[in-house]
Design an enzyme around this catalytic site. Structure first.
Site, PDB file in Angstrom:
ATOM      1  N   GLY A  52       8.611  20.514 -38.980  1.00 21.62           N
ATOM      2  CA  GLY A  52       9.037  21.536 -39.923  1.00 21.62           C
ATOM      3  C   GLY A  52      10.551  21.641 -39.904  1.00 21.62           C
ATOM      4  N   MET A  53      11.207  21.294 -41.008  1.00 19.56           N
ATOM      5  CA  MET A  53      12.671  21.236 -41.058  1.00 19.56           C
ATOM      6  C   MET A  53      13.202  22.277 -42.034  1.00 19.56           C
ATOM      7  SD  MET A  53      13.368  17.124 -40.847  1.00 19.56           S
ATOM      8  CE  MET A  53      15.134  17.369 -40.603  1.00 19.56           C
ATOM      9  N   SER A  54      13.909  23.272 -41.485  1.00 18.14           N
ATOM     10  CA  SER A  54      14.493  24.330 -42.308  1.00 18.14           C
ATOM     11  C   SER A  54      15.871  23.948 -42.820  1.00 18.14           C
ATOM     12  CB  SER A  54      14.615  25.606 -41.481  1.00 18.14           C
ATOM     13  OG  SER A  54      15.561  25.420 -40.424  1.00 18.14           O
ATOM     14  N   GLY A  55      16.458  22.901 -42.268  1.00 22.97           N
ATOM     15  CA  GLY A  55      17.823  22.529 -42.581  1.00 22.97           C
ATOM     16  C   GLY A  55      18.820  23.029 -41.553  1.00 22.97           C
ATOM     17  N   GLY A  56      18.342  23.846 -40.604  1.00 24.75           N
ATOM     18  CA  GLY A  56      19.201  24.346 -39.543  1.00 24.75           C
ATOM     19  C   GLY A  56      19.380  23.334 -38.425  1.00 24.75           C
ATOM     20  N   VAL A  57      20.265  23.666 -37.507  1.00 25.68           N
ATOM     21  CA  VAL A  57      20.598  22.730 -36.433  1.00 25.68           C
ATOM     22  C   VAL A  57      19.418  22.506 -35.490  1.00 25.68           C
ATOM     23  CG1 VAL A  57      21.572  24.529 -34.925  1.00 25.68           C
ATOM     24  CG2 VAL A  57      22.344  22.165 -34.687  1.00 25.68           C
ATOM     25  N   ASP A  58      18.604  23.524 -35.253  1.00 24.90           N
ATOM     26  CA  ASP A  58      17.522  23.407 -34.279  1.00 24.90           C
ATOM     27  C   ASP A  58      16.443  22.424 -34.723  1.00 24.90           C
ATOM     28  OD1 ASP A  58      18.775  25.284 -32.628  1.00 24.90           O
ATOM     29  OD2 ASP A  58      17.797  26.955 -33.642  1.00 24.90           O
ATOM     30  N   CYS A 111       5.128  34.920 -41.075  1.00 22.93           N
ATOM     31  CA  CYS A 111       5.330  33.571 -41.593  1.00 22.93           C
ATOM     32  C   CYS A 111       4.757  32.524 -40.645  1.00 22.93           C
ATOM     33  CB  CYS A 111       6.814  33.326 -41.834  1.00 22.93           C
ATOM     34  SG  CYS A 111       7.179  31.725 -42.598  1.00 22.93           S
ATOM     35  N   CYS A 142      14.776  36.220 -44.298  1.00 26.49           N
ATOM     36  CA  CYS A 142      15.068  35.091 -45.183  1.00 26.49           C
ATOM     37  C   CYS A 142      14.930  35.438 -46.658  1.00 26.49           C
ATOM     38  CB  CYS A 142      14.187  33.890 -44.823  1.00 26.49           C
ATOM     39  SG  CYS A 142      12.425  34.112 -45.169  1.00 26.49           S
TER      40      CYS A 142
END
Length: 390
Positions: free
Chosen positions: A18-24, A113, A234
């Site tokens: 799951g990729m939110s676009g954040g660094v983690d 979520c 969010c």
């Protein structure tokens, strides 16, 4: 992290991240690929207005962050897919969030979520794509009981207290544990995981600290390397949930009452703008600090009082999700009622499988109905539920 079993010698294990676009989540995807997994990134499009608006670049699920997830996938050389879950997110997260505030509760949308959107659909997509595992960038750990030699004392579960035999713990599979970075531990928001998610979940950042994660991102030149932390809800955007709820909730005025005397101190424009423990923005002037200590949705009344009245030793917790089963009616644990607080010693009286009465050793600040209470034994998450009363 490591491989699961011996099958990897014959087949490359596939994981959906799951990729939110954040660094983690970006670094999580990198670490899994480095480990030898076949990695595919998935980003969820969750909220229409965030895609159309000029949301801050730090915002989770903003257009900027989704584009960064795609750029990161290109840098890492992995497949990437965007999946629209706008209607599901509206029905299962935003709707219940609004309804909870209408009822004078303080919900946690990230937990909603995780329970209804993120892990449910990551598993669904993993099944559709024939993937073995799912993964996220959460700071928490997964441990299988066999990794501890099946000795309960090694992972803090006291078998005499919980009524759980070592063999039973081994059969239960994976355990959810705190991340090693106390400033970033996110095990609190993961207590809602179901067994089918927990047994297929990889959390590569659980043994890392944030500074190291950001350093890896900078070394790789990932688009998210310098992205600031997102501290907002969010789908609200600027953090002003009160203004968001003004547009969404039915705003009915009501009295602000001093709970010690019953004196009406003023009038509010909607209980959705208040939460237990709140001091600022009360709209009253008394010459002394007062805090919200009770919200009555039936009468639309907000009760205020001195600080000590917001301290509570006992809370009722419902909708329990147990991750470690127990056969006893009472046990000792530590309990968190907010994500970033220190878990505090308490006694748990199990009323039923879905209901627990918690008595803290020391009074806790402003436990609010609608928030979650999560139970720990050392670093192990035993389970948790939603506070129904304090």
């Amino acid at each position: 992290m490591g491989r699961r079993g011996e099958a990897w010698y014959y087949k490359m294990m596939k994981v959906i991240v799951g990729m939110s676009g954040g660094v983690d989540s970006s670094v999580a995807a990198y670490l899994l690929k480095k480990e030898g997994y076949e990695v595919e990134g998935v980003s969820f499009v969750l909220e229409e207005r965030r895609i159309q608006s000029e949301a801050p670049v730090s915002a989770c699920c903003s257009l900027e962050s989704l584009l960064d997830a795609k750029k990161t996938s290109d840098v890492l050389g992995i497949k990437h897919t965007m999946v629209s879950l706008r209607s599901e997110f509206a029905d299962l997260v935003i709707g219940p969030f609004i309804e909870a505030y209408r009822r004078g509760l303080t919900p946690n949308p990230c937990i909603l979520c995780n329970e209804h959107i993120k892990f449910t659909y990551l598993l669904k997509i993993a099944d559709e794509k024939g993937a073995d595992y799912i993964a996220t960038g959460h700071y928490a750990r997964i441990k299988h009981s066999s990794e501890f030699g099946v000795r309960s004392s090694e992972f803090g579960v006291r078998s005499s207290e919980f009524g759980v035999r070592s063999s039973e713990l081994k059969d239960r599979g994976n355990l959810l544990m705190k991340g090693v970075d106390p400033k970033k531990d996110q095990s609190y928001v993961l207590y809602v995981l179901r067994r089918e998610a927990l047994d297929r979940l990889l959390l590569p950042l659980g043994t890392m600290r944030k500074e190291k994660v950001r350093s890896i991102a900078q070394e790789l030149g990932l688009p998210s390397a310098l992205r600031p932390e997102s501290q907002e809800i969010c789908f609200v955007g600027d953090g002003s949930y009160g203004a968001f709820l003004d547009d969404m909730a039915d705003s009915e005025s009501g009295p602000i009452i001093e709970i010690e005397t019953g004196r009406v101190l003023g009038t509010h424009s909607g209980i959705h703008r208040y939460t237990i423990g709140q001091r600022k923005g009360l709209g009253i002037a008394t010459g002394r600090p007062l805090f919200v200590v009770r919200i009555d949705p039936a009468s639309k009344a907000v009760y205020v009082g001195q600080r000590e009245l917001a301290l509570k030793k006992e809370v009722a917790v419902d909708n329990i999700n147990w991750l470690v089963e127990t056969e006893v009616s009472e046990l000792r644990a530590t309990v968190k009622i907010r994500s970033m607080m220190q878990d505090e010693p308490a006694s748990l009286r199990i009323i039923s499988k879905s209901s627990v009465h918690v008595t803290f050793d020391d009074p806790q600040w402003a436990p609010a109905p609608g928030q979650s209470a999560v139970f720990y034994d050392s670093d192990v998450v035993l389970g948790g539920g939603v506070i129904s009363a304090a």
